[in-house]
Design a protein around this motif. Structure first.
Motif, mmCIF file in Angstrom:
data_model
loop_
_atom_site.group_PDB
_atom_site.id
_atom_site.type_symbol
_atom_site.label_atom_id
_atom_site.label_comp_id
_atom_site.label_asym_id
_atom_site.label_seq_id
_atom_site.Cartn_x
_atom_site.Cartn_y
_atom_site.Cartn_z
ATOM 1 N N LYS A 54 0.521 -0.757 0.525
ATOM 2 C CA LYS A 54 0.139 -0.064 -0.408
ATOM 3 C C LYS A 54 1.354 1.141 0.092
ATOM 4 O O LYS A 54 1.964 1.479 0.565
ATOM 5 C CB LYS A 54 -0.333 -0.036 1.488
ATOM 6 C CG LYS A 54 -2.029 1.323 1.314
ATOM 7 C CD LYS A 54 -2.132 1.249 2.326
ATOM 8 C CE LYS A 54 -3.942 2.399 2.387
ATOM 9 N NZ LYS A 54 -3.988 2.630 3.545
ATOM 10 N N ASP B 292 -2.692 -0.287 -3.732
ATOM 11 C CA ASP B 292 -1.788 -1.108 -3.637
ATOM 12 C C ASP B 292 -1.322 -1.292 -4.904
ATOM 13 O O ASP B 292 -2.040 -1.584 -5.926
ATOM 14 C CB ASP B 292 -2.924 -2.337 -3.478
ATOM 15 C CG ASP B 292 -3.403 -1.961 -1.607
ATOM 16 O OD1 ASP B 292 -2.973 -0.875 -1.900
ATOM 17 O OD2 ASP B 292 -4.806 -2.406 -1.749
ATOM 18 N N GLN C 133 3.586 0.632 2.521
ATOM 19 C CA GLN C 133 3.372 -0.484 3.814
ATOM 20 C C GLN C 133 3.183 -1.933 3.134
ATOM 21 O O GLN C 133 2.805 -1.520 1.967
ATOM 22 C CB GLN C 133 2.511 -0.364 4.492
ATOM 23 C CG GLN C 133 2.584 1.126 5.707
ATOM 24 C CD GLN C 133 0.813 1.332 6.428
ATOM 25 O OE1 GLN C 133 0.687 1.641 5.361
ATOM 26 N NE2 GLN C 133 1.074 1.512 6.939
ATOM 27 N N TYR D 7 1.026 -5.806 3.219
ATOM 28 C CA TYR D 7 0.318 -6.793 3.054
ATOM 29 C C TYR D 7 1.407 -7.585 3.748
ATOM 30 O O TYR D 7 2.254 -8.161 3.109
ATOM 31 C CB TYR D 7 -0.941 -7.076 2.331
ATOM 32 C CG TYR D 7 -1.185 -5.874 2.243
ATOM 33 C CD1 TYR D 7 -2.657 -5.054 3.424
ATOM 34 C CD2 TYR D 7 -1.276 -4.714 1.309
ATOM 35 C CE1 TYR D 7 -3.169 -4.196 2.723
ATOM 36 C CE2 TYR D 7 -1.787 -3.617 0.928
ATOM 37 C CZ TYR D 7 -2.861 -3.141 1.885
ATOM 38 O OH TYR D 7 -4.383 -2.671 1.345
ATOM 39 N N ASP D 8 1.258 -8.171 5.012
ATOM 40 C CA ASP D 8 1.527 -9.744 5.367
ATOM 41 C C ASP D 8 0.334 -10.856 5.201
ATOM 42 O O ASP D 8 -0.876 -10.071 4.075
ATOM 43 C CB ASP D 8 1.495 -10.028 6.679
ATOM 44 C CG ASP D 8 0.513 -9.849 7.471
ATOM 45 O OD1 ASP D 8 -0.901 -9.790 7.349
ATOM 46 O OD2 ASP D 8 0.438 -9.786 9.001
ATOM 47 N N ASP D 9 0.943 -12.266 4.731
ATOM 48 C CA ASP D 9 -0.106 -13.441 4.829
ATOM 49 C C ASP D 9 -1.357 -13.534 5.383
ATOM 50 O O ASP D 9 -2.395 -13.758 5.331
ATOM 51 C CB ASP D 9 0.617 -14.507 4.769
ATOM 52 C CG ASP D 9 0.949 -15.113 6.033
ATOM 53 O OD1 ASP D 9 0.904 -13.908 7.137
ATOM 54 O OD2 ASP D 9 1.168 -15.932 6.741
ATOM 55 N N ARG D 10 -1.440 -12.201 6.484
ATOM 56 C CA ARG D 10 -3.741 -12.314 6.816
ATOM 57 C C ARG D 10 -3.396 -11.053 6.625
ATOM 58 O O ARG D 10 -4.817 -11.081 7.137
ATOM 59 C CB ARG D 10 -3.004 -12.196 8.373
ATOM 60 C CG ARG D 10 -2.446 -12.889 8.735
ATOM 61 C CD ARG D 10 -2.529 -13.736 10.311
ATOM 62 N NE ARG D 10 -1.921 -14.665 11.265
ATOM 63 C CZ ARG D 10 -1.696 -14.811 12.199
ATOM 64 N NH1 ARG D 10 -2.050 -14.047 12.893
ATOM 65 N NH2 ARG D 10 -1.196 -16.128 12.215
ATOM 66 N N GLY D 11 -3.367 -10.278 5.437
ATOM 67 C CA GLY D 11 -3.399 -8.958 5.195
ATOM 68 C C GLY D 11 -3.730 -7.882 6.302
ATOM 69 O O GLY D 11 -3.934 -6.518 6.064
ATOM 70 N N ARG D 12 -2.791 -7.472 7.070
ATOM 71 C CA ARG D 12 -2.023 -6.399 7.181
ATOM 72 C C ARG D 12 -1.151 -6.182 7.177
ATOM 73 O O ARG D 12 -0.497 -6.186 5.852
ATOM 74 C CB ARG D 12 -1.564 -7.320 9.071
ATOM 75 C CG ARG D 12 -2.813 -7.950 10.139
ATOM 76 C CD ARG D 12 -2.056 -8.375 11.208
ATOM 77 N NE ARG D 12 -1.455 -9.246 10.697
ATOM 78 C CZ ARG D 12 -0.489 -10.297 12.109
ATOM 79 N NH1 ARG D 12 -1.356 -10.107 13.631
ATOM 80 N NH2 ARG D 12 -0.219 -11.297 11.686
ATOM 81 N N LEU D 13 -0.963 -4.118 7.803
ATOM 82 C CA LEU D 13 -0.137 -3.693 7.282
ATOM 83 C C LEU D 13 1.231 -3.395 7.900
ATOM 84 O O LEU D 13 1.514 -3.516 9.446
ATOM 85 C CB LEU D 13 -0.559 -2.368 7.144
ATOM 86 C CG LEU D 13 -1.282 -2.364 5.473
ATOM 87 C CD1 LEU D 13 -2.526 -0.944 5.712
ATOM 88 C CD2 LEU D 13 -0.544 -2.560 4.309
ATOM 89 N N LEU D 14 2.019 -3.644 7.132
ATOM 90 C CA LEU D 14 3.882 -4.202 8.022
ATOM 91 C C LEU D 14 4.581 -2.476 7.200
ATOM 92 O O LEU D 14 4.542 -2.726 6.501
ATOM 93 C CB LEU D 14 4.275 -4.909 7.781
ATOM 94 C CG LEU D 14 3.724 -6.331 8.079
ATOM 95 C CD1 LEU D 14 4.404 -7.522 7.481
ATOM 96 C CD2 LEU D 14 3.653 -6.653 9.473
#
Length: 82
Positions: free
Chosen positions: A5, A15, A42, A44-51
């Motif tokens: 993102k 995205d 940022q 996205y991890d494999d769970r859809g959270r932004l890192l």
């Protein structure tokens, strides 16, 4: 490929898929008019959270040489264009 993102300084976001954080940051900086000020990248991890990526807060300032280049110093290269 990873999904990122990108939020530009003007608040617009989107995205995109990139191979690495570096590619995402370079593309985002280019899309932001060559400046990284106000830019957020940022991943996205494999769970859809932004890192957060390694883009430091306040933007990427680029690489700078710690030695000042001068025209009259024969030990340093004169690299600045006039």
């Amino acid at each position: 490929m990873e999904r990122y993102k990108i939020t530009l300084a003007d608040g617009s976001s989107g995205d995109e898929f990139f191979e690495s954080d570096n590619q995402a940051i370079l593309a985002a900086t280019d899309a932001n008019g060559g400046s990284s000020q106000g830019l957020h990248v940022q991943r996205y991890d494999d769970r859809g959270r932004l890192l957060p990526t390694k883009l430091p807060p306040g933007g990427h300032r680029g690489t700078r040489c710690s030695r000042a280049h001068t025209q009259n110093d024969p030990r340093t290269a004169w690299t600045r264009s006039r």
